[in-house]
Design an enzyme around this catalytic site. Structure first.
Site, PDB file in Angstrom:
ATOM      1  N   LYS A 180       0.842  -1.196   0.000  1.00 50.03           N
ATOM      2  CA  LYS A 180       0.000   0.000   0.000  1.00 50.03           C
ATOM      3  C   LYS A 180       0.877   1.246   0.000  1.00 50.03           C
ATOM      4  CE  LYS A 180      -1.932  -1.498   3.736  1.00 50.03           C
ATOM      5  NZ  LYS A 180      -2.796  -1.748   4.914  1.00 50.03           N
TER       6      LYS A 180
ATOM      7  N   THR B 196      -8.618   9.485   8.297  1.00 53.25           N
ATOM      8  CA  THR B 196      -8.332   8.224   7.606  1.00 53.25           C
ATOM      9  C   THR B 196      -8.119   7.067   8.568  1.00 53.25           C
ATOM     10  OG1 THR B 196      -5.972   8.813   7.566  1.00 53.25           O
ATOM     11  CG2 THR B 196      -7.292   9.395   5.622  1.00 53.25           C
TER      12      THR B 196
ATOM     13  N   GLY C 103      -8.445   3.757  10.314  1.00 48.90           N
ATOM     14  CA  GLY C 103      -9.071   2.488   9.962  1.00 48.90           C
ATOM     15  C   GLY C 103      -8.893   2.054   8.524  1.00 48.90           C
ATOM     16  N   THR C 104      -8.083   2.778   7.745  1.00 59.66           N
ATOM     17  CA  THR C 104      -7.966   2.431   6.321  1.00 59.66           C
ATOM     18  C   THR C 104      -7.399   1.027   6.113  1.00 59.66           C
ATOM     19  OG1 THR C 104      -5.865   3.632   6.305  1.00 59.66           O
ATOM     20  CG2 THR C 104      -7.781   4.766   5.420  1.00 59.66           C
ATOM     21  N   GLY C 105      -6.364   0.660   6.877  1.00 64.03           N
ATOM     22  CA  GLY C 105      -5.740  -0.652   6.687  1.00 64.03           C
ATOM     23  C   GLY C 105      -6.675  -1.790   7.022  1.00 64.03           C
ATOM     24  N   CYS C 106      -7.359  -1.679   8.153  1.00 60.90           N
ATOM     25  CA  CYS C 106      -8.324  -2.708   8.553  1.00 60.90           C
ATOM     26  C   CYS C 106      -9.432  -2.822   7.511  1.00 60.90           C
ATOM     27  CB  CYS C 106      -8.952  -2.353   9.901  1.00 60.90           C
ATOM     28  SG  CYS C 106      -7.788  -2.018  11.215  1.00 60.90           S
TER      29      CYS C 106
END
Length: 278
Positions: free
Chosen positions: A178, A217, A219-222
């Site tokens: 990412k 932003t 929580g984007t990875g989860c």
């Protein structure tokens, strides 16, 4: 007799975020948005809000294992997603569980929170490399996690290939690097795009999306990893699931909203509510 079809089932194995923006809470919201049935194994409880993580308490390995077996043995799963695992003992136990489950596994190798708070013990890094990543169908590290796991530091788009190769050395079938943390001028296409690289070592898929000027932003990875797992549970290929997940997360970031005094969450319900931002 009901004729309603049971939706695909996705199991998240992760920590709880009391602020509701990341962790188990973000995972279940994402799964609902994708039309799958979300289930959870809580690995840790955090005291967390928009300003950061004030405390974290991991659950005993036997509690994590019991939750997993309870769901997998009765309900069954079509995909598993892992997030915060905190300790080497938890990493190894979860790696063993997902390796024995006949379902794709999306591993989000969570190392630190959005606010920079550590969520993985340094002693657990080797277990992530040697136990968890080899069990992954898709690993989804961000650039900080790539550096933490491999020592490779990504400073330009050209470095994404090198980062992917380093992660693939540990055994996941696919890796999604990412690139959202890349400086805007480090991306080739106009400098205002968030670029990710999905590869299995032979085929490459470059995913680009507009970079939204929105600080909320959390929580984007989860969210991305759960979206990928949802697609896999529905029978999509890895490239199809990742492409759909990228589109969903881009919209969720665009609609992210202020919450508390710090960094707010992405909007998991943006498609349902129509809350979008130009």
């Amino acid at each position: 007799m009901s004729t309603l079809k049971t939706p695909p089932r996705v199991l998240t194995v992760a920590g709880s975020d009391s602020g509701g923006g990341a962790g188990i809470q973000a995972d279940l919201k994402t799964m609902l948005a994708f039309g799958v049935h979300g289930m959870s194994v809580v690995t840790a409880v955090t005291a967390q809000n928009s300003r950061g993580v004030q405390g974290a308490w991991e659950l005993p390995v036997e509690a994590v294992r019991a939750q997993y077996r309870s769901v997998a043995d009765d309900i069954g799963v079509q995909a598993v997603k892992t997030g915060m695992l905190a300790s080497a003992e938890l990493v190894e136990a979860v790696a063993e569980l997902i390796s024995a489950t006949d379902a794709p596994a999306v591993v989000d190798p969570v190392g630190v929170s959005k606010h920079g708070d550590p969520l993985l013990a340094a002693s657990a890094l080797d277990s992530v490399r040697t136990k968890l990543l080899p069990a992954a169908t898709v690993a989804t590290p961000n650039l900080d996690e790539v550096a933490q796991l491999t020592g490779v530091r990504v400073e330009s788009e050209d470095d994404l290939r090198r980062a992917a190769a380093a992660v693939l050395e540990y055994g996941p079938r696919w890796v999604l690097i990412k690139g959202g943390h890349l400086a805007p001028d480090a991306a080739r296409a106009g400098g205002n795009q968030a670029v990710d690289l999905l590869t299995d070592g032979s085929s490459e898929h470059w995913l680009r999306a507009p970079r939204h000027d929105n600080r909320h932003t959390h929580g984007t990875g989860c969210t991305l990893a759960s979206a990928v797992a949802s697609g896999l549970a529905k029978g999509q290929s890895v490239p199809e699931a990742v492409t759909a997940a990228k589109e969903y997360v881009t919209g969720a970031i665009a609609a992210g909203f202020a919450l508390g005094a710090g960094i707010g969450p992405v909007d998991h319900g943006w498609r349902l509510s129509g809350r979008t931002r130009a």
